[in-house]
Design a protein around this motif. Sequence first.
Motif, PDB file in Angstrom:
ATOM      1  N   ILE A   1       4.703 -12.254  -7.334  1.00  0.00           N
ATOM      2  CA  ILE A   1       3.830 -11.787  -6.252  1.00  0.00           C
ATOM      3  C   ILE A   1       4.054 -10.293  -6.094  1.00  0.00           C
ATOM      4  N   TYR A   2       2.965  -9.562  -6.044  1.00  0.00           N
ATOM      5  CA  TYR A   2       3.017  -8.118  -5.832  1.00  0.00           C
ATOM      6  C   TYR A   2       2.492  -7.806  -4.435  1.00  0.00           C
ATOM      7  N   ILE A   3       3.203  -6.954  -3.712  1.00  0.00           N
ATOM      8  CA  ILE A   3       2.721  -6.437  -2.427  1.00  0.00           C
ATOM      9  C   ILE A   3       2.712  -4.922  -2.508  1.00  0.00           C
ATOM     10  N   GLY A   4       1.570  -4.329  -2.225  1.00  0.00           N
ATOM     11  CA  GLY A   4       1.462  -2.881  -2.277  1.00  0.00           C
ATOM     12  C   GLY A   4       0.042  -2.450  -1.975  1.00  0.00           C
ATOM     13  N   GLN A   5      -0.272  -1.231  -2.348  1.00  0.00           N
ATOM     14  CA  GLN A   5      -1.611  -0.704  -2.153  1.00  0.00           C
ATOM     15  C   GLN A   5      -2.556  -1.246  -3.228  1.00  0.00           C
ATOM     16  N   PRO A   6      -3.836  -1.485  -2.889  1.00  0.00           N
ATOM     17  CA  PRO A   6      -4.803  -1.887  -3.905  1.00  0.00           C
ATOM     18  C   PRO A   6      -5.170  -0.722  -4.823  1.00  0.00           C
ATOM     19  N   THR A   7      -4.737   0.494  -4.472  1.00  0.00           N
ATOM     20  CA  THR A   7      -4.940   1.680  -5.304  1.00  0.00           C
ATOM     21  C   THR A   7      -3.571   2.161  -5.773  1.00  0.00           C
ATOM     22  N   HIS A   8      -3.481   3.391  -6.210  1.00  0.00           N
ATOM     23  CA  HIS A   8      -2.196   3.938  -6.649  1.00  0.00           C
ATOM     24  C   HIS A   8      -1.509   4.736  -5.546  1.00  0.00           C
ATOM     25  N   GLN A   9      -1.952   4.566  -4.316  1.00  0.00           N
ATOM     26  CA  GLN A   9      -1.320   5.271  -3.214  1.00  0.00           C
ATOM     27  C   GLN A   9       0.020   4.631  -2.859  1.00  0.00           C
ATOM     28  N   THR A  10       0.789   5.339  -2.050  1.00  0.00           N
ATOM     29  CA  THR A  10       2.111   4.858  -1.653  1.00  0.00           C
ATOM     30  C   THR A  10       2.001   3.748  -0.615  1.00  0.00           C
ATOM     31  N   ALA A  11       2.804   2.711  -0.816  1.00  0.00           N
ATOM     32  CA  ALA A  11       2.894   1.615   0.155  1.00  0.00           C
ATOM     33  C   ALA A  11       4.051   1.890   1.104  1.00  0.00           C
ATOM     34  N   ARG A  12       3.809   1.719   2.400  1.00  0.00           N
ATOM     35  CA  ARG A  12       4.853   1.946   3.408  1.00  0.00           C
ATOM     36  C   ARG A  12       5.086   0.649   4.183  1.00  0.00           C
ATOM     37  N   TYR A  13       6.348   0.314   4.358  1.00  0.00           N
ATOM     38  CA  TYR A  13       6.705  -0.955   4.976  1.00  0.00           C
ATOM     39  C   TYR A  13       8.183  -0.927   5.363  1.00  0.00           C
ATOM     40  N   VAL A  14       8.595  -1.953   6.101  1.00  0.00           N
ATOM     41  CA  VAL A  14      10.009  -2.169   6.404  1.00  0.00           C
ATOM     42  C   VAL A  14      10.445  -3.411   5.648  1.00  0.00           C
ATOM     43  N   LEU A  15      11.534  -3.309   4.907  1.00  0.00           N
ATOM     44  CA  LEU A  15      12.023  -4.418   4.095  1.00  0.00           C
ATOM     45  C   LEU A  15      13.264  -5.021   4.736  1.00  0.00           C
ATOM     46  N   HIS A  16      13.244  -6.358   4.873  1.00  0.00           N
ATOM     47  CA  HIS A  16      14.395  -7.124   5.381  1.00  0.00           C
ATOM     48  C   HIS A  16      14.836  -8.070   4.262  1.00  0.00           C
ATOM     49  N   PRO A  17      15.814  -7.699   3.428  1.00  0.00           N
ATOM     50  CA  PRO A  17      16.177  -8.541   2.278  1.00  0.00           C
ATOM     51  C   PRO A  17      16.717  -9.913   2.627  1.00  0.00           C
ATOM     52  N   ARG A  18      17.230 -10.117   3.820  1.00  0.00           N
ATOM     53  CA  ARG A  18      17.758 -11.439   4.197  1.00  0.00           C
ATOM     54  C   ARG A  18      16.966 -12.022   5.363  1.00  0.00           C
ATOM     55  N   GLY A  19      15.690 -11.745   5.395  1.00  0.00           N
ATOM     56  CA  GLY A  19      14.874 -12.236   6.491  1.00  0.00           C
ATOM     57  C   GLY A  19      15.007 -11.348   7.711  1.00  0.00           C
ATOM     58  N   ALA A  20      14.492 -11.813   8.824  1.00  0.00           N
ATOM     59  CA  ALA A  20      14.432 -11.007  10.041  1.00  0.00           C
ATOM     60  C   ALA A  20      15.807 -10.630  10.571  1.00  0.00           C
ATOM     61  N   GLU A  21      16.829 -11.429  10.258  1.00  0.00           N
ATOM     62  CA  GLU A  21      18.163 -11.181  10.802  1.00  0.00           C
ATOM     63  C   GLU A  21      18.985 -10.229   9.934  1.00  0.00           C
ATOM     64  N   GLY A  22      18.509  -9.905   8.739  1.00  0.00           N
ATOM     65  CA  GLY A  22      19.294  -9.096   7.819  1.00  0.00           C
ATOM     66  C   GLY A  22      19.095  -7.612   8.030  1.00  0.00           C
ATOM     67  N   PRO A  23      19.789  -6.782   7.213  1.00  0.00           N
ATOM     68  CA  PRO A  23      19.617  -5.327   7.301  1.00  0.00           C
ATOM     69  C   PRO A  23      18.190  -4.949   6.923  1.00  0.00           C
ATOM     70  N   ALA A  24      17.723  -3.835   7.451  1.00  0.00           N
ATOM     71  CA  ALA A  24      16.350  -3.411   7.199  1.00  0.00           C
ATOM     72  C   ALA A  24      16.335  -1.987   6.671  1.00  0.00           C
ATOM     73  N   GLU A  25      15.276  -1.666   5.922  1.00  0.00           N
ATOM     74  CA  GLU A  25      15.118  -0.307   5.416  1.00  0.00           C
ATOM     75  C   GLU A  25      13.632   0.044   5.389  1.00  0.00           C
ATOM     76  N   HIS A  26      13.295   1.201   5.957  1.00  0.00           N
ATOM     77  CA  HIS A  26      11.937   1.717   5.829  1.00  0.00           C
ATOM     78  C   HIS A  26      11.784   2.268   4.424  1.00  0.00           C
ATOM     79  N   GLN A  27      10.689   1.914   3.761  1.00  0.00           N
ATOM     80  CA  GLN A  27      10.500   2.338   2.379  1.00  0.00           C
ATOM     81  C   GLN A  27       9.095   2.863   2.148  1.00  0.00           C
ATOM     82  N   ALA A  28       9.008   3.775   1.158  1.00  0.00           N
ATOM     83  CA  ALA A  28       7.736   4.244   0.624  1.00  0.00           C
ATOM     84  C   ALA A  28       7.848   4.069  -0.891  1.00  0.00           C
ATOM     85  N   SER A  29       6.977   3.258  -1.475  1.00  0.00           N
ATOM     86  CA  SER A  29       7.139   2.916  -2.885  1.00  0.00           C
ATOM     87  C   SER A  29       5.797   2.580  -3.527  1.00  0.00           C
ATOM     88  N   SER A  30       5.881   2.227  -4.818  1.00  0.00           N
ATOM     89  CA  SER A  30       4.695   1.751  -5.544  1.00  0.00           C
ATOM     90  C   SER A  30       4.494   0.257  -5.366  1.00  0.00           C
TER      91      SER A  30
END
Length: 299
Positions: free
Chosen positions: A165-194
């Motif tokens: 499964i891919y999550i990102g922009q439908p174009t080549h623009q930067t995707a911005r989101y907050v990532l929680h690797p262990r679900g809502a209770e885990g550490p979080a990181e704001h990211q800008a990526s492909s």
Amino acid sequence: MSLAPRAVLVHRTTEYAKLHARHGSPGQARFFLASRGEDAEAAAEADASVRATLDEVAHAIPADWRRARVERSDLDRFLFSPEDVIVVVGQDGLVANVAKYLSGQPVIGIDTEPGRNPGVLVRHRAPDAPKLLRAATLPHPTADELTMAEAVADDTQRLLALNEIYIGQPTHQTARYVLHPRGAEGPAEHQASSGLLVGTGTGATGWLRSVWQQTGAGGRLPSPTDGELVWFVREAWPSPATGTELVRGALAGGESLQLTVESDRLVAFGDGIESDALTLTMGQRVRLGRAGTALRLLV
């Protein structure tokens, strides 16, 4: 009285057939290919091989069975039934394309061009079709249960995928989101990526492997029947507001990954089918993990 099984033949129109339809005749299609330095004869032979395989498999369907045919581009509009036996005639990727629309039906993969396809998912040849179709209706046919990935949005949108499964922009623009690797209770990181990829052991033979090799992540990728998923962030960008620490990992058992959208709009699609994507807007949350269903691929 129970319904007779229905054999559903899934196929993909060849590039040569598309050219034939566009230009109106085989001669014009061959001329078009030759004018661009392509091997017109090889393309015509590959098309003939696909059509011959489809015909051979169709003739192998028992006379008392129901039958249907569906082209790849129509999969999202086709209604599969619980008593169906799915026969994929084509390349490995076509099995992944149909997997997201199934709910436990047995799948038979028939290779149309042995030697050209890896044969990871299309493991059989057309002459094997009669015995495979009979085996598919047994109470417990011998099959590999291939792990699938799932994305579930907070508005109940749901997406399944056999590879990734891919999550990102439908174009080549930067995707911005907050990532929680262990679900809502885990550490979080704001990211800008492909974008983010979450995939299975089956997907580890394709796009995921490419990312894994390029990042030098090390370790091992799961096998198709492993319950573990792996995830990778593509080209994470460091800035005062975005980080690059949480860029890869694994999800075992019931573990999940959560993403909160910070772009105006992102999409999520599975196995390369961009036309059948989830639309995610700013503030939406989506959970990614192992799906409760698996692909039953006959051995």
